[in-house]
Design an enzyme around this catalytic site. Structure first.
Site, PDB file in Angstrom:
ATOM      1  N   GLU A  64     131.000  49.544  58.224  1.00  0.00           N
ATOM      2  CA  GLU A  64     130.202  48.428  59.292  1.00  0.00           C
ATOM      3  C   GLU A  64     129.735  47.059  58.884  1.00  0.00           C
ATOM      4  OE1 GLU A  64     129.401  51.464  58.741  1.00  0.00           O
ATOM      5  OE2 GLU A  64     130.322  52.640  60.421  1.00  0.00           O
ATOM      6  N   HIS A 133     123.196  59.888  66.921  1.00  0.00           N
ATOM      7  CA  HIS A 133     124.443  59.414  67.731  1.00  0.00           C
ATOM      8  C   HIS A 133     123.838  58.872  68.959  1.00  0.00           C
ATOM      9  CE1 HIS A 133     126.988  61.751  65.271  1.00  0.00           C
ATOM     10  NE2 HIS A 133     128.004  61.164  65.737  1.00  0.00           N
TER      11      HIS A 133
END
Lengths: 329, 359
Positions: A64, A133
């Protein structure tokens, strides 16, 4: 242009916004993890590689910081990159890039280098996701000067705000409430919506104001519906963007009712809801009949799926807070 | 090992073309090229030492000097075309200056007037990066954007030995390799990251060996040999421009001074180690070579010294000027247009100032 009405889910509206932006502007490129052939784990980028080619929509290595860092360089060099962080809690490796570079480049260079880029983040809970998540990470971004932070609550807004984010001269962290990806709405194209930085009153009401954004807006609307059946008229304000914050609309709404509850999923302590309660109190104190209440997530790591309903602000908790707004005076 | 993977490995020893005594030991660039570099080297050394002195005089907050590493600094910029990009770290002010940035503007960051004092687009020099290795993914992005548009741009991305330990070093090399981005990653291994020696950064045979893990060719070069640096970096730039993808070059050099003026190198290294590197000084070496060939006359040498003095005077004059900082600037460059909240905060500062003025 002829108006066209289409019923779209938020996921489809986001996909349409990306497609239209890429068709309109060849400098718009999109990349991230699984955004190519797969179309993203939530299918938000479905079909874009097929339509625009590998150069415009492509998969990257799983990293990322590298994704956001590369977007910084591409934005420095004439492109309008859009990157997808696969999940809220997977974006943290990019945090240094976002805080030290994305947010600061314009400032460091006295406005000579701007970074027109969008960091899309599937965000918040309510989908039964296992750990890592379902984070509500908006406070980290909202606390960082130089970023715009946007969270749509409706499919039409998702389309309009994403188009605007892509066209914006500044970096935008675009928070997509995962649990609303499948919510549907009739959208009128071309979409006419107020810009980033403008809140809207979603429901008129006279007794108290519910202030919400992103995933909490439908909860606030449902609470208002229930309250109406019980004889109490609740106004609902949808922030749409957290940064810039629309003090004017929010304060006008709160002054009109004299009572307010802020609804947000993220942990309450030092969160966006706390900021809203504080700034509205500073500005509207003399109009308030009661202290502003917050209904936020508990100050705990996001719980496992079978316990998450305790964490998410629900209609009952919102209505309980409304009941506490010193009506007996 | 396959021939292809062998191609990615660096030579056993760093490439040297002019040894420490000034003797050519390989194919050396022509005299004119080396004379130009010597002139830049002499100015580079003078600027380093001038900036160091300006810290002691209180004109700069701090200066991370590249004293001793000037050959790397000069070569990194001289092998680039004007349209190529340079991504410097905080120790690479001199490289930015050789690429064209006014040294006064380059040192604005360390003077404290603002962060980046130059227009990055003017000479295609990115702002100095202070958080280690974070600029390397940006370099990949700039290169990838240029490549998508079919432009011949090459990006020189600099970092130090300490920077190679950062995750962004890994991510940048990996991304560059996957996308075949025209980036030359140039690691100046000066053996120390503030106080921490190379042995605590990496157990790799050399930092250039890291390239093979990404499918990037790695090369080692004597970082105090101007001729070798021009040759090795120049070839790396050419390969990147020709579409052969990213390149990794490790220069073996030495940080002759402390990390910055705020550091005390005597706490972690022997002065004798520094002395050994004085014998390998890049300027002494190149000067000896060019003198020996008769290419460098007293007049030319004196001209280089005069140029360096002029550059130092320009730096002194520029940094001795007090620029009154404008508090409005605090709010001017946060967003393209200030948010209502920033306008309120700017008004608060303006109000404070007007009351101060009234007192």
């Amino acid at each position: 242009m002829i108006d066209v009405h289409e019923k779209l889910s938020m996921a489809q509206a986001l996909n349409r916004a990306l497609r239209d932006a890429m068709a309109d502007d060849p400098s718009v490129v999109l990349f991230g993890e699984d955004v190519g052939a797969l179309g993203g784990v939530f299918r938000i980028t479905d079909g874009l590689t097929a339509e625009f080619g590998e150069a415009r929509c492509f998969d990257t290595p799983l990293a990322e910081s590298g994704i956001v860092g590369m977007a910084v360089g591409m934005a420095m060099n004439g492109m309008r990159p859009i990157v997808e962080m696969q999940f809220d809690a997977f974006a943290y490796p990019a945090f240094e890039q976002i805080v030290s570079h994305v947010a600061k480049m314009r400032n460091r260079t006295r406005g000579r280098v701007s970074l027109p880029m969008v960091i899309r983040v599937p965000y918040a809970g309510g989908i039964g996701g296992v750990e890592h998540h379902c984070d509500s990470s908006e406070a980290y971004y909202a606390h960082t000067p130089g970023l715009h932070v946007v969270a749509p609550a409706t499919p039409a807004d998702a389309y309009a705000l994403l188009r605007e984010a892509i066209a914006a001269p500044d970096p935008v962290v675009f928070l997509e409430p995962k649990k609303l990806y499948w919510s549907k709405e009739e959208i009128e194209f071309p979409v006419r919506a107020p810009g980033i930085g403008t809140a809207v009153v979603r429901r008129a009401g006279t007794d108290a104001t519910l202030i919400a954004y992103g995933p909490s807006v439908p909860v606030a609307l449902e609470a208002a519906e229930v309250a109406a059946s019980e004889g109490r008229s609740l106004q609902v304000v949808d922030l749409r963007s957290i940064v810039p914050f629309d003090d004017e609309t929010v304060c006008a709404a709160v002054r009109s009712t004299g009572r307010a509850v802020v609804v947000a999923e993220s942990a309450g302590f030092a969160g966006v809801a706390a900021e809203i309660a504080a700034r509205v109190t500073e500005r509207c104190f003399t109009s308030l009949a009661a202290p502003i209440r917050r209904v936020a997530g508990f100050d705990i790591p996001y719980p496992p799926p079978k316990l998450e309903h305790f964490q998410l602000p629900g209609v009952d908790r919102v209505l309980d807070a409304v009941d506490d707004l010193q009506w007996e005076q | 090992m396959t021939p292809d993977s062998r191609r990615l490995l660096p030579s056993d020893a760093p490439v040297t073309l002019i040894d420490a005594t000034g003797e050519a030991v390989g194919a050396v660039p022509d005299d004119a090229t080396l004379l130009r570099s010597l002139g830049a080297l002499i100015t580079a050394r003078r600027l380093n030492d001038q900036a160091y002195a300006l810290v002691r005089q209180g004109r700069l907050a701090v200066y991370p000097s590249s004293h001793g590493q000037e050959a790397c600094q000069v070569a990194a910029a001289q092998v680039l075309d004007a349209a190529d990009w340079l991504f410097p770290t905080y120790r690479d002010t001199v490289a930015a200056v050789v690429k064209g940035v006014d040294p006064v503007e380059a040192l604005s960051l360390l003077k404290g007037d603002w962060h980046c004092g130059y227009d990055p687009y003017e000479h295609r020099v990115a702002p100095h990066a202070t958080p280690l290795a974070t600029q390397l993914p940006h370099a990949v992005g700039v290169a990838h954007a240029a490549r998508l548009r079919g432009e011949p741009t090459v990006v020189m991305a600099m970092c130090g030995d300490g920077g190679t330990s950062e995750g962004d070093f890994h991510e940048a090399l990996n991304f560059a390799a996957v996308f075949q981005a025209p980036v030359v990653f140039f690691v100046q291994n000066n053996e120390y990251a503030i106080s921490v020696p190379l042995s605590r950064q990496s157990a790799a045979p050399s930092l250039a060996h890291k390239g093979i893990g990404y499918g990037i060719p790695g090369e080692r070069v004597d970082g105090n040999d101007m001729a070798a640096l021009l040759t090795v970096l120049g070839a790396a730039v050419q390969r990147a421009r020709a579409g052969e993808g990213p390149q990794l070059v490790e220069a073996h050099t030495y940080r002759m001074q402390a990390h910055t003026n705020a550091d005390d190198a005597s706490r972690y290294r022997d002065e004798a180690d520094v002395e050994a590197w004085v014998q390998r000084d890049p300027i002494t070496r190149l000067r000896a070579y060019l003198r020996d060939r008769g290419a460098l006359t007293d007049d030319v040498d004196a001209g280089f010294t005069a140029d360096a003095e002029r550059a130092a005077a320009h730096l002194r004059d520029g940094l001795n000027q007090d620029i009154e900082p404008n508090p409005e600037d605090l709010f001017a460059y946060v967003y393209a247009s200030a948010t209502p909240q920033l306008r309120e905060q700017a008004a608060l500062v303006a109000d404070e100032l007007s009351r101060e003025g009234a007192r």
